[in-house]
Scaffold this active site. Structure first.
Site, PDB file in Angstrom:
ATOM      1  N   CYS A 177      -0.914  -0.939 -10.819  1.00  0.00           N
ATOM      2  CA  CYS A 177       0.404  -1.692 -10.792  1.00  0.00           C
ATOM      3  C   CYS A 177       1.027  -2.029 -12.163  1.00  0.00           C
ATOM      4  O   CYS A 177       0.595  -2.752 -12.805  1.00  0.00           O
ATOM      5  CB  CYS A 177       0.256  -2.761  -9.986  1.00  0.00           C
ATOM      6  SG  CYS A 177       1.907  -3.749  -9.661  1.00  0.00           S
TER       7      CYS A 177
HETATM    8  N1  LIG Z   1       8.069  -8.841  -7.302  1.00  0.00           N
HETATM    9  C1  LIG Z   1       6.635  -8.377  -7.796  1.00  0.00           C
HETATM   10  C2  LIG Z   1       6.546  -6.775  -7.435  1.00  0.00           C
HETATM   11  C3  LIG Z   1       5.076  -6.554  -7.607  1.00  0.00           C
HETATM   12  C4  LIG Z   1       4.792  -5.182  -6.873  1.00  0.00           C
HETATM   13  O1  LIG Z   1       5.728  -4.263  -6.520  1.00  0.00           O
HETATM   14  N2  LIG Z   1       3.588  -4.980  -6.683  1.00  0.00           N
HETATM   15  C5  LIG Z   1       3.232  -3.739  -5.855  1.00  0.00           C
HETATM   16  C6  LIG Z   1       2.102  -2.828  -6.404  1.00  0.00           C
HETATM   17  S1  LIG Z   1       2.822  -2.124  -8.012  1.00  0.00           S
HETATM   18  C7  LIG Z   1       2.489  -4.109  -4.469  1.00  0.00           C
HETATM   19  O2  LIG Z   1       1.542  -5.382  -4.462  1.00  0.00           O
HETATM   20  N3  LIG Z   1       3.124  -3.790  -3.464  1.00  0.00           N
HETATM   21  C8  LIG Z   1       2.566  -4.135  -2.032  1.00  0.00           C
HETATM   22  C9  LIG Z   1       3.656  -4.030  -0.987  1.00  0.00           C
HETATM   23  O3  LIG Z   1       4.745  -3.552  -1.409  1.00  0.00           O
HETATM   24  O4  LIG Z   1       3.596  -4.249   0.186  1.00  0.00           O
HETATM   25  C10 LIG Z   1       6.265  -8.204  -9.289  1.00  0.00           C
HETATM   26  O5  LIG Z   1       7.166  -7.796 -10.003  1.00  0.00           O
HETATM   27  O6  LIG Z   1       5.601  -9.403  -9.519  1.00  0.00           O
END
Ligand SMILES: N[C@@H](CCC(=O)N[C@@H](CS)C(=O)NCC(=O)O)C(=O)O
Length: 335
Positions: free
Chosen positions: A38
């Site tokens: 990620c």
């Molecule tokens: N707001 C978050 C977004 C992080 C994010 O999009 N993480 C993704 C992986 S790259 C995730 O864990 N997604 C889980 C989901 O969408 O259910 C940040 O920037 O920390």
């Protein structure tokens, strides 16, 4: 700076670790949940390395796939032994199967998504923060009282560069860091074509900025948050975003010689960058967890190598590149 910790079940966590918050800096008190695939978790893990916090904050690493459904359920999983998937780890605090179990320990009514990165406090048994931009900012100073002077001096948000960092971060986040997702997850042809030029317009602009500032970092002599944010996207660009997200107007290694030289130097020469980059996790996450984009889940082998080796350090010897498609140039001109 104090933010609301967690406004309710719909909201994430936004607290900071600092000597004047309820989350005091202490070695071994906090645990960072990440995925090596990620780009947002990558920001938090990079600061952890750059600031010398690896002994102070331990990590657990989810497997790159499977992912949750379109609502995020059941979400990221931990392996049940450290041998199950190389460099993914069990949940070292609770032995959970799913990351959502950790989120529900913090708020059993939680209704948001189960994102990595997420920082857990063992003492108050709750999440501290699960927003990468905030973790990127906060981890730079939060533990300074525990660090030797040389580490305290390291900052990625120096006062004299703040307005530049804020200005560039805003469009880099919109057009590049999340721009590749807006193109890649587009539900139809029209949306994809509408979202694509911003990705390359921002790359064109960054190619020029890095060239003008002369390196080795985005803004010149000092590494800043912009390097962390840009690296987390560019190291995934040629290997995943070009083919999987159809961001194929150009490749970093071919159309962007300055950014390519910058990227290779960050990977090969800058402490913390190579150590936090795992191409297997990166490639398999996207290609094996987005069934609608890649139903057979075959992971392309190339491009080869994942990252090339030799790089020019004198940017005045490099002629900046870019993509000259009219829609891209039009977007670039607005930045
Ligand atoms: N707001 C978050 C977004 C992080 C994010 O999009 N993480 C993704 C992986 S790259 C995730 O864990 N997604 C889980 C989901 O969408 O259910 C940040 O920037 O920390």
């Amino acid at each position: 700076m104090s933010r609301s910790v967690h406004a309710g079940p719909e909201d994430g966590w936004h607290a900071t670790v600092s000597p004047d918050s309820q989350f005091l800096p202490e070695k071994g008190r906090y645990h960072l949940y990440i995925g090596l695939f990620c780009p947002f978790a990558h920001r938090a893990n990079l600061v952890r390395h750059i600031k010398g916090l690896t002994d102070i904050i331990a990590i657990s690493v989810v497997k790159p796939y499977p992912k949750g459904d379109h609502k995020g359920w059941p979400g990221w999983q931990f392996p049940q032994s450290d041998e199950e998937y190389p460099d993914a780890t069990v949940d070292k605090l609770f032995g959970s199967k799913y990351l959502h179990e950790v989120y529900f320990k913090a708020d059993k009514e939680y209704k948001g998504r189960y994102f990595v990165p997420a920082l857990w406090d063992k003492k108050t048994k709750t999440l501290v923060n699960n927003e990468s931009a905030e973790l990127l900012r906060d981890l730079q100073t939060g533990f300074d009282s525990l660090l030797p002077p040389a580490q305290v001096r390291k900052t990625l948000y120096p006062a004299h560069l703040r307005s530049k960092i804020d200005e560039i971060s805003a469009w880099m986040q919109r057009d590049l860091n999340t721009g590749v997702y807006k193109a890649g997850f587009a539900p139809d042809q029209e949306t994809y074509e509408k979202n694509l030029p911003a990705v390359f317009g921002s790359l064109n602009k960054l190619e020029k900025i890095v060239h003008e500032n002369g390196g080795p970092y985005v803004l010149g002599k000092e590494m800043t948050e912009l390097d962390v944010r840009l690296y987390a996207t560019l190291v995934r660009f040629d290997v995943v975003y070009v083919q999987h997200f159809k961001c194929n107007l150009g490749m970093i290694r071919r159309e962007y010689p300055v950014l390519h030289a910058w990227l290779k130097r960050m990977y090969w020469a800058e402490p913390g960058y190579k150590e936090t980059t795992n191409f297997k996790h990166i490639k398999e996450n996207y290609t094996k967890s987005h069934q609608d984009i890649n139903p057979k889940a075959i992971t392309p082998v190339g491009p080869w190598p994942d990252i090339e080796e030799f790089y020019e350090e004198d940017y005045s010897k490099i002629k900046p590149g870019g993509v000259s498609m009219p829609e891209v140039l039009e977007h670039e001109a607005k930045l």
